[in-house]
Scaffold this motif. Structure first.
Motif, PDB file in Angstrom:
ATOM      1  N   LEU A 328       0.712  -1.101  -0.091  1.00 24.31           N
ATOM      2  CA  LEU A 328      -0.125   0.211   0.184  1.00 24.31           C
ATOM      3  C   LEU A 328       0.805   1.295   0.037  1.00 24.31           C
ATOM      4  O   LEU A 328       0.460   2.444  -0.849  1.00 24.31           O
ATOM      5  N   PHE A 329       1.873   1.360   0.917  1.00 31.66           N
ATOM      6  CA  PHE A 329       3.061   2.196   0.847  1.00 31.66           C
ATOM      7  C   PHE A 329       4.350   1.567   0.656  1.00 31.66           C
ATOM      8  O   PHE A 329       5.091   1.493   1.660  1.00 31.66           O
ATOM      9  N   PRO A 330       4.522   1.257  -0.688  1.00 28.74           N
ATOM     10  CA  PRO A 330       5.701   0.424  -0.837  1.00 28.74           C
ATOM     11  C   PRO A 330       7.106   1.165  -0.358  1.00 28.74           C
ATOM     12  O   PRO A 330       7.084   2.455  -0.279  1.00 28.74           O
ATOM     13  N   LEU A 331       8.073   0.296  -0.190  1.00 25.12           N
ATOM     14  CA  LEU A 331       9.240   0.598   0.260  1.00 25.12           C
ATOM     15  C   LEU A 331       9.749   1.677  -0.336  1.00 25.12           C
ATOM     16  O   LEU A 331      10.657   2.559   0.088  1.00 25.12           O
ATOM     17  N   GLN A 332       9.737   1.775  -1.613  1.00 18.01           N
ATOM     18  CA  GLN A 332      10.500   2.858  -2.361  1.00 18.01           C
ATOM     19  C   GLN A 332       9.956   4.400  -1.961  1.00 18.01           C
ATOM     20  O   GLN A 332      10.590   5.121  -2.107  1.00 18.01           O
ATOM     21  N   GLN A 333       8.751   4.226  -1.276  1.00 20.33           N
ATOM     22  CA  GLN A 333       8.337   5.591  -0.956  1.00 20.33           C
ATOM     23  C   GLN A 333       8.987   6.249   0.366  1.00 20.33           C
ATOM     24  O   GLN A 333       9.377   7.299   0.286  1.00 20.33           O
ATOM     25  N   GLN A 334       9.333   5.358   1.186  1.00 20.95           N
ATOM     26  CA  GLN A 334      10.310   5.511   2.175  1.00 20.95           C
ATOM     27  C   GLN A 334      11.664   6.121   1.833  1.00 20.95           C
ATOM     28  O   GLN A 334      12.310   6.770   2.341  1.00 20.95           O
ATOM     29  N   GLU A 335      11.991   5.318   0.971  1.00 20.61           N
ATOM     30  CA  GLU A 335      13.485   5.554   0.401  1.00 20.61           C
ATOM     31  C   GLU A 335      13.511   7.014  -0.136  1.00 20.61           C
ATOM     32  O   GLU A 335      14.436   7.735  -0.266  1.00 20.61           O
ATOM     33  N   GLU A 336      12.497   7.354  -0.845  1.00 20.96           N
ATOM     34  CA  GLU A 336      12.278   8.767  -1.531  1.00 20.96           C
ATOM     35  C   GLU A 336      12.265   9.733  -0.570  1.00 20.96           C
ATOM     36  O   GLU A 336      12.891  10.794  -0.709  1.00 20.96           O
ATOM     37  N   ILE A 337      11.327   9.634   0.751  1.00 22.25           N
ATOM     38  CA  ILE A 337      11.442  10.473   1.772  1.00 22.25           C
ATOM     39  C   ILE A 337      12.987  10.715   2.173  1.00 22.25           C
ATOM     40  O   ILE A 337      13.366  11.979   2.506  1.00 22.25           O
ATOM     41  N   ALA A 338      13.680   9.572   2.524  1.00 22.48           N
ATOM     42  CA  ALA A 338      15.018   9.770   2.812  1.00 22.48           C
ATOM     43  C   ALA A 338      15.924  10.535   2.069  1.00 22.48           C
ATOM     44  O   ALA A 338      16.783  11.552   2.565  1.00 22.48           O
ATOM     45  N   GLU A 339      15.624  10.190   0.755  1.00 22.99           N
ATOM     46  CA  GLU A 339      16.477  10.972  -0.179  1.00 22.99           C
ATOM     47  C   GLU A 339      16.263  12.498  -0.390  1.00 22.99           C
ATOM     48  O   GLU A 339      17.035  13.196  -0.403  1.00 22.99           O
ATOM     49  N   GLY A 340      14.988  12.734  -0.441  1.00 24.11           N
ATOM     50  CA  GLY A 340      14.538  14.060  -0.348  1.00 24.11           C
ATOM     51  C   GLY A 340      15.058  15.006   0.779  1.00 24.11           C
ATOM     52  O   GLY A 340      15.591  16.018   0.826  1.00 24.11           O
ATOM     53  N   LEU A 341      15.049  14.266   1.871  1.00 26.79           N
ATOM     54  CA  LEU A 341      15.390  14.960   3.136  1.00 26.79           C
ATOM     55  C   LEU A 341      16.865  15.079   3.190  1.00 26.79           C
ATOM     56  O   LEU A 341      17.224  16.071   3.454  1.00 26.79           O
ATOM     57  N   ARG A 342      17.583  14.323   2.642  1.00 22.00           N
ATOM     58  CA  ARG A 342      19.174  14.330   2.520  1.00 22.00           C
ATOM     59  C   ARG A 342      19.603  15.211   1.739  1.00 22.00           C
ATOM     60  O   ARG A 342      20.513  16.169   1.727  1.00 22.00           O
ATOM     61  N   ALA A 343      18.998  15.427   0.759  1.00 21.87           N
ATOM     62  CA  ALA A 343      19.171  16.578  -0.409  1.00 21.87           C
ATOM     63  C   ALA A 343      18.866  18.006   0.154  1.00 21.87           C
ATOM     64  O   ALA A 343      19.689  18.879  -0.238  1.00 21.87           O
ATOM     65  N   GLY A 344      18.071  18.191   1.227  1.00 20.79           N
ATOM     66  CA  GLY A 344      18.106  19.467   1.844  1.00 20.79           C
ATOM     67  C   GLY A 344      18.957  19.469   3.049  1.00 20.79           C
ATOM     68  O   GLY A 344      18.747  20.518   3.886  1.00 20.79           O
ATOM     69  N   PRO A 354      12.454  -6.394   7.355  1.00 16.09           N
ATOM     70  CA  PRO A 354      12.071  -7.442   6.456  1.00 16.09           C
ATOM     71  C   PRO A 354      10.650  -8.103   7.245  1.00 16.09           C
ATOM     72  O   PRO A 354      10.666  -9.324   7.246  1.00 16.09           O
ATOM     73  N   SER A 355       9.802  -7.291   7.782  1.00 18.61           N
ATOM     74  CA  SER A 355       8.483  -7.838   8.523  1.00 18.61           C
ATOM     75  C   SER A 355       7.648  -8.430   7.348  1.00 18.61           C
ATOM     76  O   SER A 355       7.584  -7.901   6.358  1.00 18.61           O
ATOM     77  N   PRO A 356       6.983  -9.740   7.733  1.00 17.23           N
ATOM     78  CA  PRO A 356       6.185 -10.175   6.817  1.00 17.23           C
ATOM     79  C   PRO A 356       4.682  -9.787   6.773  1.00 17.23           C
ATOM     80  O   PRO A 356       3.934 -10.154   6.119  1.00 17.23           O
ATOM     81  N   GLN A 357       4.767  -8.502   7.629  1.00 16.65           N
ATOM     82  CA  GLN A 357       3.032  -8.294   8.028  1.00 16.65           C
ATOM     83  C   GLN A 357       2.560  -7.128   7.273  1.00 16.65           C
ATOM     84  O   GLN A 357       1.727  -6.341   7.729  1.00 16.65           O
ATOM     85  N   GLY A 358       3.295  -6.709   6.156  1.00 18.09           N
ATOM     86  CA  GLY A 358       2.971  -5.676   5.357  1.00 18.09           C
ATOM     87  C   GLY A 358       2.786  -4.326   5.885  1.00 18.09           C
ATOM     88  O   GLY A 358       3.516  -3.925   6.916  1.00 18.09           O
ATOM     89  N   HIS A 359       1.835  -3.537   5.542  1.00 18.19           N
ATOM     90  CA  HIS A 359       1.687  -2.255   5.873  1.00 18.19           C
ATOM     91  C   HIS A 359       1.403  -1.970   7.411  1.00 18.19           C
ATOM     92  O   HIS A 359       1.746  -1.161   7.933  1.00 18.19           O
ATOM     93  N   ASP A 360       0.914  -2.871   7.888  1.00 15.98           N
ATOM     94  CA  ASP A 360       0.296  -2.904   9.446  1.00 15.98           C
ATOM     95  C   ASP A 360       1.515  -3.218  10.191  1.00 15.98           C
ATOM     96  O   ASP A 360       1.236  -3.348  11.416  1.00 15.98           O
TER      97      ASP A 360
END
Length: 381
Positions: A328-344, A354-360
């Protein structure tokens, strides 16, 4: 239509009128919140928690309400968010039916629920409302801003609106913009509610409540909140016992179907359908890249705008946590957040778990999330 407010909830009255991003305004609106711990004399030990769509402000037990909260394992004395050190505030999202003003709240002009007369709700409206609570509590600058799921979106909106409002940030399974898959799922959830005859254009009551629509919407949500890996591990293809099977043609036959049905029935009539609709759509609308100048690119097709917008957060340090199995909120989105914050100029870390339990996972996998959050907060001076 009913509001579902836990005991011990406190309220802050928003400025009246309170203008909304997409037009319209609220009068006499309020925000529900709860607190834990003690604010330092300098007002610099505060942590603000912004929630996902359905939680209330009761993240953990406290003097006003001893019942366990939705993040009980994470908030409290000696816990990862240690209330012996931190003054913790959790705000119920604007638009909710759990204390903050939303579609189920009485319209001041009529005394009847707003229903679809509630102004169009945006993530940014919730961010501004939360900022008012921070100011009212005398918090000079947040030591840390924590956002989970939808709350991760709200946190990023708040950092855009008020750069420097927080020294650090933990973004958990959040996003700087809604992706097409997530939009599609939420669209189906809203359609399930709208097509229930009892929804009646948003005008329903306890006797005529869109239960079928809400059940379907919740089932769709739960399916995406967890992962295929967990569904397989928990249920496999196990069938119901004959005495528990549904006798209806094409009725419930498998354990996983029974689980979804039970989960949905616990949710319906404990969350207002119109609140669900408004809050769900606010996530679809959210794109931090909308605030970036046009040269940042086509915000509908790339992430350049969102990444550029993250650069003005005013943060010193941040942690973006995601889960490999989150669809639902795939891993790439959190990576993008970190990347954008670092750029600033922020010292931002991306932590894939590596949790098997998904978004929750952040609500249940405390063995992984607890140490990650504790380690980050323990490292703050």
């Amino acid at each position: 239509m009913t509001e579902f407010i836990p005991p011990g909830t406190r309220y802050f009255d928003l400025p009246s009128p309170f203008p909304m991003k997409r037009g319209g305004e609220l009068r006499g609106a309020r925000v529900a919140y709860e607190t834990w711990g003690t604010l330092s004399p300098g007002g610099d030990n505060a942590i603000l928690i912004l929630t996902g769509l359905s939680p209330d402000a009761h993240a953990a037990s406290n003097a006003g309400n001893p019942e366990p909260g939705w993040w009980e394992a994470m908030v409290g004395p000696g816990k990862p968010i240690d209330t012996g050190r931190w003054f913790v505030v959790c705000v119920n999202a604007l638009g909710s039916c759990k204390g903050s003003t939303g579609p189920a709240s009485p319209h001041p002009a009529t005394g009847q629920p707003y229903a679809l007369d509630f102004p169009a709700l945006s993530i940014e409206d919730g961010a501004r409302a939360a900022a008012h609570v921070v100011d009212a509590l005398g918090i000079r600058r947040l030591a840390c801003l924590v956002g989970n799921s939808m709350g991760g979106m709200t946190a990023l909106a708040l950092l855009w609106q008020r750069p420097g409002i927080a020294r650090t940030h933990i973004n958990i399974s959040g996003a700087a913009r809604a992706l097409p898959f997530s939009i599609a799922i939420r669209s189906l959830q809203r359609e399930a509610i709208r097509l229930d005859p009892e929804w009646n254009g948003g005008r329903y009551d306890d006797a005529h409540y869109p239960e079928s629509g809400m059940r379907m919407a919740r089932k769709l949500g739960v399916i995406t909140y967890r992962s295929a890996l967990e569904w397989d591990g928990r249920f496999g293809r196990v069938r119901l016992d004959s005495d528990r099977a549904d006798d209806e043609p094409f009725g419930l036959e498998f354990e996983v179907e029974s689980y979804l049905e039970a989960h949905a029935r616990r949710f319906v009539r404990h969350f207002d359908p119109n609140s669900y609709m408004f809050m769900s759509r606010s996530m679809d609308w959210f794109d931090l890249g909308d605030y970036c100048s046009p040269h940042c690119g086509d915000h509908a097709t790339d992430v350049h705008g969102a990444l550029a917008a993250l650069g003005r957060s005013g943060l010193e340090k941040a942690l973006a946590i995601g889960v490999h199995t989150d669809i639902l909120f795939p891993l790439q989105q959190q990576e993008e957040i970190a990347e954008g914050l670092r750029a600033g100029g922020c010292d931002a870390t991306f932590l894939p778990l590596p949790s098997p339990q998904g978004h929750d996972a952040f609500l249940v996998d405390f063995e992984r999330f607890g140490p990650a959050v504790r380690g980050f907060l323990d490292g703050l001076g």
